[in-house]
Design a protein around this motif. Structure first.
Motif, PDB file in Angstrom:
ATOM      1  N   THR A  97       0.846  -1.196   0.000  1.00 34.94           N
ATOM      2  CA  THR A  97       0.000   0.000   0.000  1.00 34.94           C
ATOM      3  C   THR A  97       0.879   1.242   0.000  1.00 34.94           C
ATOM      4  O   THR A  97       1.825   1.349   0.783  1.00 34.94           O
ATOM      5  N   ALA A  98       0.590   2.195  -0.886  1.00 39.79           N
ATOM      6  CA  ALA A  98       1.380   3.427  -0.977  1.00 39.79           C
ATOM      7  C   ALA A  98       0.446   4.618  -1.004  1.00 39.79           C
ATOM      8  O   ALA A  98      -0.629   4.580  -1.607  1.00 39.79           O
ATOM      9  N   GLN A  99       0.860   5.685  -0.334  1.00 39.46           N
ATOM     10  CA  GLN A  99       0.047   6.906  -0.256  1.00 39.46           C
ATOM     11  C   GLN A  99       0.924   8.138  -0.432  1.00 39.46           C
ATOM     12  O   GLN A  99       2.115   8.123  -0.114  1.00 39.46           O
ATOM     13  N   ASP A 100       0.301   9.197  -0.943  1.00 38.41           N
ATOM     14  CA  ASP A 100       0.954  10.499  -0.958  1.00 38.41           C
ATOM     15  C   ASP A 100       0.928  11.045   0.467  1.00 38.41           C
ATOM     16  O   ASP A 100       0.118  10.631   1.298  1.00 38.41           O
ATOM     17  N   TYR A 101       1.832  11.994   0.745  1.00 42.68           N
ATOM     18  CA  TYR A 101       1.835  12.649   2.053  1.00 42.68           C
ATOM     19  C   TYR A 101       0.805  13.765   2.014  1.00 42.68           C
ATOM     20  O   TYR A 101       0.955  14.743   1.286  1.00 42.68           O
ATOM     21  N   LEU A 102      -0.274  13.616   2.775  1.00 48.12           N
ATOM     22  CA  LEU A 102      -1.416  14.514   2.681  1.00 48.12           C
ATOM     23  C   LEU A 102      -1.618  15.382   3.911  1.00 48.12           C
ATOM     24  O   LEU A 102      -2.513  16.222   3.926  1.00 48.12           O
ATOM     25  N   THR A 103      -0.791  15.202   4.930  1.00 55.16           N
ATOM     26  CA  THR A 103      -1.030  15.865   6.205  1.00 55.16           C
ATOM     27  C   THR A 103      -1.058  17.381   6.089  1.00 55.16           C
ATOM     28  O   THR A 103      -1.843  18.058   6.747  1.00 55.16           O
ATOM     29  N   ASP A 104      -0.181  17.937   5.222  1.00 56.36           N
ATOM     30  CA  ASP A 104      -0.071  19.389   5.154  1.00 56.36           C
ATOM     31  C   ASP A 104      -0.977  20.003   4.095  1.00 56.36           C
ATOM     32  O   ASP A 104      -0.872  21.181   3.794  1.00 56.36           O
ATOM     33  N   ARG A 105      -1.859  19.216   3.515  1.00 59.93           N
ATOM     34  CA  ARG A 105      -2.726  19.760   2.475  1.00 59.93           C
ATOM     35  C   ARG A 105      -3.853  20.576   3.093  1.00 59.93           C
ATOM     36  O   ARG A 105      -4.330  20.293   4.187  1.00 59.93           O
ATOM     37  N   ILE A 106      -4.283  21.581   2.329  1.00 59.11           N
ATOM     38  CA  ILE A 106      -5.427  22.373   2.751  1.00 59.11           C
ATOM     39  C   ILE A 106      -6.689  21.705   2.230  1.00 59.11           C
ATOM     40  O   ILE A 106      -6.685  20.537   1.889  1.00 59.11           O
ATOM     41  N   ALA A 107      -7.778  22.436   2.129  1.00 60.30           N
ATOM     42  CA  ALA A 107      -9.057  21.855   1.715  1.00 60.30           C
ATOM     43  C   ALA A 107      -8.971  21.230   0.332  1.00 60.30           C
ATOM     44  O   ALA A 107      -8.132  21.591  -0.491  1.00 60.30           O
ATOM     45  N   ALA A 108      -9.854  20.283   0.070  1.00 62.22           N
ATOM     46  CA  ALA A 108      -9.922  19.640  -1.235  1.00 62.22           C
ATOM     47  C   ALA A 108     -10.321  20.661  -2.294  1.00 62.22           C
ATOM     48  O   ALA A 108     -10.784  21.765  -1.994  1.00 62.22           O
ATOM     49  N   ASP A 109     -10.151  20.260  -3.574  1.00 56.91           N
ATOM     50  CA  ASP A 109     -10.414  21.182  -4.679  1.00 56.91           C
ATOM     51  C   ASP A 109     -11.795  21.830  -4.590  1.00 56.91           C
ATOM     52  O   ASP A 109     -11.954  23.029  -4.784  1.00 56.91           O
ATOM     53  N   ASN A 110     -12.804  21.013  -4.292  1.00 52.97           N
ATOM     54  CA  ASN A 110     -14.176  21.550  -4.287  1.00 52.97           C
ATOM     55  C   ASN A 110     -14.499  22.328  -3.017  1.00 52.97           C
ATOM     56  O   ASN A 110     -15.600  22.844  -2.876  1.00 52.97           O
TER      57      ASN A 110
END
Length: 443
Positions: free
Chosen positions: A143-156
């Motif tokens: 299983t592999a994932q991008d690092y998402l912890t520092d992301r802001i709100a989703a596109d929508n």
């Protein structure tokens, strides 16, 4: 259930605090990651700074125990440096040369196979910002994932700086009669933000409408202060451009962010507003225009000439807009104008670090290529009586570790949306030409 998270080098170089972002799970740093971080720590840019920060943090954690045995972190997780690459032959059979990426994959594969033999196997997740590493992990069954912890709100869910509300026509009539509306009396089912623009439309379907702006304290809806007049020969061609000029020419809003695709007029509108404030109204002493030499912090290289001559290729988009505003006819005319004025400075962001910038109208172009730390560094340079405007298209990012949700410009927009000192507008309609508009939509 607790997880085992194997970190790729690019995660730590993107966010040096990433090792603390996985709660009470076990965080694995392959030994080859330390080698890659060591090779980057002498760089003078953001990546080098992050490499040095990671090195210091690991040294601090090492005081609490041996990293190869695992050290308990303050959040309850465990941090461990892993030396075991014994499954590298299987990875090499699939992907050929044993690169550093493949060695990281081998560590993740080793943990994955060990957990498969356990009575209560824990999920093993490889965390990487490298798309191909995640694809390779999938081939290996990991299983592999991008690092998402520092992301802001989703596109929508990203803040646009504007909202359309369908209301009873009596509300629009009340606004035109009294030139103000109290937000509390409207009983809206949406949250409005300071300096956000509101388009009121008749819910009955007529053409009746109104364009308003939320007051800095968020309590009232007020009319726009500016009529649709020309600013240094530039007139707003659509509602979003009018909103942008409202923010750019408002001296009480020291932080403005404008996002939008190429050709929406971000840079031209901002330069026109800056020239008016500096040259006509003398509100600011100088117009400072800067953009990152991507990646930010790199030397501008061995191009011939002095600093200004070296910067010219990087800054040419700025000069193109200035030539349009000054309506120059011959090559070299703009340089003579800028030299004569003396109040317009075009600079690389590399030279802004460490400065305090009071009394200036500051424009930061291509800000989507900045990290959160770089944006903090720049905005914190702003001195008294200065205004800073950051422009960019979050969909056009050249930085290897940033994307539309994790870049510094998007982060700044999200964090300042509830602050009365800031204002934001997303420009949607291209005005450069019909061809340019179609290109951004179709290509």
């Amino acid at each position: 259930m607790k997880k085992i998270c194997v970190l790729d080098t690019n995660v730590l170089l993107h966010d040096p605090l990433a090792m603390f972002s996985f709660e009470d799970n076990e965080v694995i740093i392959p030994a080859v990651v330390l080698e890659e971080i060591d090779s980057k720590k002498r760089l003078a840019d953001e990546i080098g700074r992050n490499a040095r920060f990671v090195s210091r943090e690991l040294d601090r954690i090492r005081a609490n125990g041996q990293l190869h045995n695992g050290v308990t972190l303050e959040n309850g997780g465990i941090l461990k440096v892993e030396m075991n690459h014994r499954h590298y032959l299987r990875v090499q059979e699939l992907f050929g040369e044993m690169t550093n990426d493949n060695r990281i994959l081998a560590v993740a594969l080793n943990y994955f196979l060990e957990e498969q033999e356990a009575e209560d196997p824990r999920p093993v997740i490889l965390v990487s910002k490298d798309v191909l590493v995640r694809v390779k992990a999938d081939v290996l069954g990991i299983t592999a994932q991008d690092y998402l912890t520092d992301r802001i709100a989703a596109d929508n869910e990203q803040y646009l700086g504007q909202i359309t509300l369908h209301v009873h026509p009596s509300v629009i009539d009340e606004f035109y009669n009294h030139r103000i509306l109290n937000v509390s009396e409207l009983r809206l089912n949406v949250q409005l933000h300071p300096n956000e623009f509101v388009i009121l439309r008749d819910e009955m379907g007529t053409s009746k409408s109104a364009l308003l702006k939320v007051s800095p304290d968020g309590l009232r809806l007020e009319p726009l202060h500016l009529s649709n007049e020309s600013v240094w020969g530039i007139t707003a061609r659509n509602a979003q451009q009018r909103m942008a000029l409202e923010l750019l020419l408002n001296d009480d809003i020291p932080l403005v962010t404008l996002t939008g695709r190429a050709g929406t007029g971000k840079t031209l509108l901002t330069l026109a507003a800056g020239l008016m404030k500096v040259e006509d109204e003398h509100k600011y002493k100088k117009l400072l225009i800067a953009r990152p030499v991507v990646p930010m912090g790199k030397d501008i290289g061995y191009l011939p000439g002095e600093k200004d001559e070296k910067l010219r290729p990087w800054m040419q988009p700025i000069y193109d807009n200035l030539e349009f505003l000054f309506d120059t006819k011959k090559a070299g005319d703009l340089d003579k104008i800028l030299m004569g004025l003396g109040s317009i400075q075009v600079e690389a962001l590399t030279y802004i670090r460490g400065r305090s910038i009071p009394g200036q109208f500051i424009i930061i172009d291509e800000a989507q290529n900045l990290s959160k730390h770089e944006v903090k560094t720049i905005v914190s340079r702003v001195g008294e009586n200065s205004k800073i405007v950051l422009l960019g298209d979050p969909e056009q990012i050249d930085h290897p570790y940033l994307d539309a949700q994790s870049n510094g410009l998007s982060y700044l927009v999200e964090r300042f949306k509830d602050e009365g000192v800031g204002g934001h507008v997303t420009l949607e309609k291209g005005e450069r030409s019909r061809l340019a508009q179609l290109a951004t939509q179709l290509l």
